[in-house]
Design a protein around this motif. Structure first.
Motif, PDB file in Angstrom:
ATOM      1  N   HIS A 214      -5.264  -3.207  -2.600  1.00 45.72           N
ATOM      2  CA  HIS A 214      -6.687  -2.888  -2.638  1.00 45.72           C
ATOM      3  C   HIS A 214      -6.885  -1.728  -3.603  1.00 45.72           C
ATOM      4  O   HIS A 214      -6.439  -0.617  -3.337  1.00 45.72           O
ATOM      5  CB  HIS A 214      -7.201  -2.538  -1.239  1.00 45.72           C
TER       6      HIS A 214
ATOM      7  N   THR B  65      -5.176  -5.239   4.369  1.00 46.01           N
ATOM      8  CA  THR B  65      -5.373  -5.845   3.049  1.00 46.01           C
ATOM      9  C   THR B  65      -4.866  -7.283   3.029  1.00 46.01           C
ATOM     10  O   THR B  65      -5.464  -8.155   2.394  1.00 46.01           O
ATOM     11  CB  THR B  65      -4.669  -5.012   1.964  1.00 46.01           C
TER      12      THR B  65
ATOM     13  N   ASP C 263       0.848  -1.191   0.000  1.00 44.78           N
ATOM     14  CA  ASP C 263       0.000   0.000   0.000  1.00 44.78           C
ATOM     15  C   ASP C 263       0.884   1.240   0.000  1.00 44.78           C
ATOM     16  O   ASP C 263       1.845   1.325   0.765  1.00 44.78           O
ATOM     17  CB  ASP C 263      -0.902   0.015   1.239  1.00 44.78           C
TER      18      ASP C 263
ATOM     19  N   LEU D 197     -11.772  -0.458   1.844  1.00 44.13           N
ATOM     20  CA  LEU D 197     -10.974  -1.340   2.701  1.00 44.13           C
ATOM     21  C   LEU D 197     -11.485  -1.333   4.143  1.00 44.13           C
ATOM     22  O   LEU D 197     -11.677  -2.399   4.753  1.00 44.13           O
ATOM     23  CB  LEU D 197      -9.503  -0.921   2.654  1.00 44.13           C
TER      24      LEU D 197
END
Length: 209
Positions: free
Chosen positions: A98, A166, A17, A141
């Motif tokens: 995500h 995630t 991320d 998320l």
DNA sequence: TGCCAGGCCCTCTTTAGGGCCTT
């Protein structure tokens, strides 16, 4: 053994991320933080996290959204240093994020800056959720973590915290698919086909795996 | 000065528009 390409196994991935200065590297936006969780054989075995100095100031919205201030970034290592380290961390692993199209754009752009690349392919937990969690209120998320009662430390919009959530979501999703198709080896090919199949054909696809 | 993301996916669709997601 970890395998690249279509036969890459979905239980061996790096979940990543980015926090960034904005929405598009094409508009000059840069990464300001990377967080990642390495999953091997379905176990979370390693993490990577670093702030990085993007060489420009972040705006007030980003400071408030992420909690990452210009003061925090002032002494952070450069994107080039951090992304070189992260490229080593990724190795040959395939990747999960995500809304992966967003993180892939920034990963590609930042690795281009330091002339590095990666061999693995991407899968997207958002696209997958839209296929296998039809009853979820939405597919953000934070919503999915609460809806599926997944572990969280209560911190959102920081790279490692979001990567951790995630990663838990990804393992939950794999278990859900495995319940419906117990004898199928979950490769990236299987997951990515499922992530893009018309919703009306999901059950048919699962039963024919 | 004015511009300002883009892929996915649904529908009042395909000669299009708009919501969802990510920061």
């Amino acid at each position: 053994m970890l395998v690249n390409g279509d036969m890459a196994l979905a239980h061996n991935v790096v979940v990543l991320d980015f926090e960034t200065t904005g929405l598009s590297p094409d508009n000059g936006d840069r990464a300001i933080e990377i967080g990642a969780v390495k999953i091997v054989n379905g176990e979370m075995v390693d993490t990577f996290q670093s702030l990085m100095n993007p060489g420009k100031k972040v705006n007030t919205f980003i400071e408030q959204y992420t909690g990452i201030s210009n003061a925090m970034l002032r002494d952070a290592p450069s994107c080039q240093i951090v992304m070189n380290q992260f490229a080593d961390f990724i190795g040959d692993f395939s990747l999960v994020a995500h809304n992966a199209s967003f993180d892939k754009k920034f990963l590609d752009a930042e690795l281009d800056y330091c002339q590095r690349n990666y061999k693995g392919q991407f899968a997207c937990s958002l696209l997958l959720s839209r296929r296998i969690s039809l009853d979820a209120p939405n597919h953000k998320l934070g919503t999915l973590v609460a809806y599926h009662q997944l572990p969280t430390e209560g911190l959102f919009h920081r790279a490692l915290a979001d990567a951790n959530m995630t990663a838990h979501l990804w393992l939950y999703q794999l278990a859900l698919i495995q319940q419906k198709a117990p004898h199928v080896e979950l490769t990236f090919d299987v997951i990515n086909r499922l992530s893009r199949i018309p919703k009306a054909k999901i059950n048919q696809y699962l039963t024919t795996l």
